[in-house]
Design a protein around this motif. Structure first.
Motif, short mmCIF file in Angstrom:
data_model
loop_
_atom_site.label_atom_id
_atom_site.label_comp_id
_atom_site.label_asym_id
_atom_site.label_seq_id
_atom_site.Cartn_x
_atom_site.Cartn_y
_atom_site.Cartn_z
N ILE A 174 52.28 39.26 40.07
CA ILE A 174 53.29 39.36 38.99
C ILE A 174 53.52 38.00 38.34
O ILE A 174 53.74 37.90 37.13
N ALA A 175 53.46 36.95 39.14
CA ALA A 175 53.70 35.60 38.61
C ALA A 175 52.69 35.21 37.54
O ALA A 175 52.97 34.36 36.68
N GLU A 176 51.50 35.83 37.56
CA GLU A 176 50.45 35.46 36.62
C GLU A 176 50.62 36.10 35.24
O GLU A 176 50.09 35.58 34.25
N TRP A 177 51.32 37.22 35.18
CA TRP A 177 51.37 37.92 33.90
C TRP A 177 52.77 38.30 33.43
O TRP A 177 52.97 38.64 32.26
N TYR A 178 53.75 38.23 34.30
CA TYR A 178 55.09 38.70 33.93
C TYR A 178 55.75 37.78 32.91
O TYR A 178 55.74 36.56 33.07
#
Length: 201
Positions: free
Chosen positions: A169-173
């Motif tokens: 999630i940290a890569e695209w949120y």
């Protein structure tokens, strides 16, 4: 170019929290190793000596940032170790709370996920993160032993896939685009636990 008065106003406006927040943004953009004190001073609009007023050096900023991410995760572990109930229910709560922590502390968790152990500070952070990982692995194993989740899937693989999905999630949120932490957690739990839970559970 900012006037001397504007720079002084910005300097007065900084406190340890704002220095940390801006530094984490720079670390995430440039990489910790690729960030100099000059880069931090430029982003803050102050001199290097003004940064030293708030923090002894770059590594102390990194340590504070990593603690910001890890403290939340290890508080979660302490809570769930003491919690009653089936392991599969506790596992679901851990996933939900992990997503909330990631969203609430997104820049700090993003920085944590990029740590590679290149310094004593990074190694200490990785050891604290491994404590979280070990807890999750034990919880998954316990849930399988209780019959709460499928026993025909390797618990170590379940752990990696489940929390690989959380950390991705940290890569695209992007918080500005609408989905809340609960929206993300609901979707993730529906997708993963529908396949993981046994009929009995």
């Amino acid at each position: 170019m900012a006037s001397p008065n504007a720079v002084r106003r910005r300097r007065r406006g900084h406190d340890p929290e704002s220095v940390l927040s801006i530094a984490v943004g720079v670390f995430n953009e440039r990489g910790y190793d690729g960030t100099s004190m000059e880069d931090l001073a430029r982003a803050l609009g102050v001199t290097k000596s003004a940064i030293y007023y708030h923090v002894p050096g770059k590594e102390q900023l990194l340590a504070r940032a990593l603690d910001r991410a890890l403290d939340g995760l290890l508080e979660l572990v302490a809570d769930e170790r003491a919690a009653p109930g089936p392991a599969v229910d506790r596992l679901e709560r851990v996933v939900r709370r992990s997503v909330r922590i990631l969203v609430d502390r997104l820049p700090y968790v993003t920085l944590l996920l990029r740590v590679r152990g290149n310094s004593a500070t990074e190694q200490a952070a990785l050891e604290r993160r491994r404590e979280f990982d070990r807890f999750i692995s034990r919880l998954v194993t316990e849930a399988a032993a209780e019959g709460g989740i499928r026993a025909d899937v390797d618990p170590a693989l379940v752990t990696r896939l489940l929390f690989g999905a959380v950390t991705s999630i940290a890569e695209w949120y992007q918080p500005a685009r609408g989905a809340s932490a609960d929206d993300l957690a609901d979707a993730l739990l529906k997708i993963t636990f529908t396949g993981l839970r046994t009929r009995a559970a």
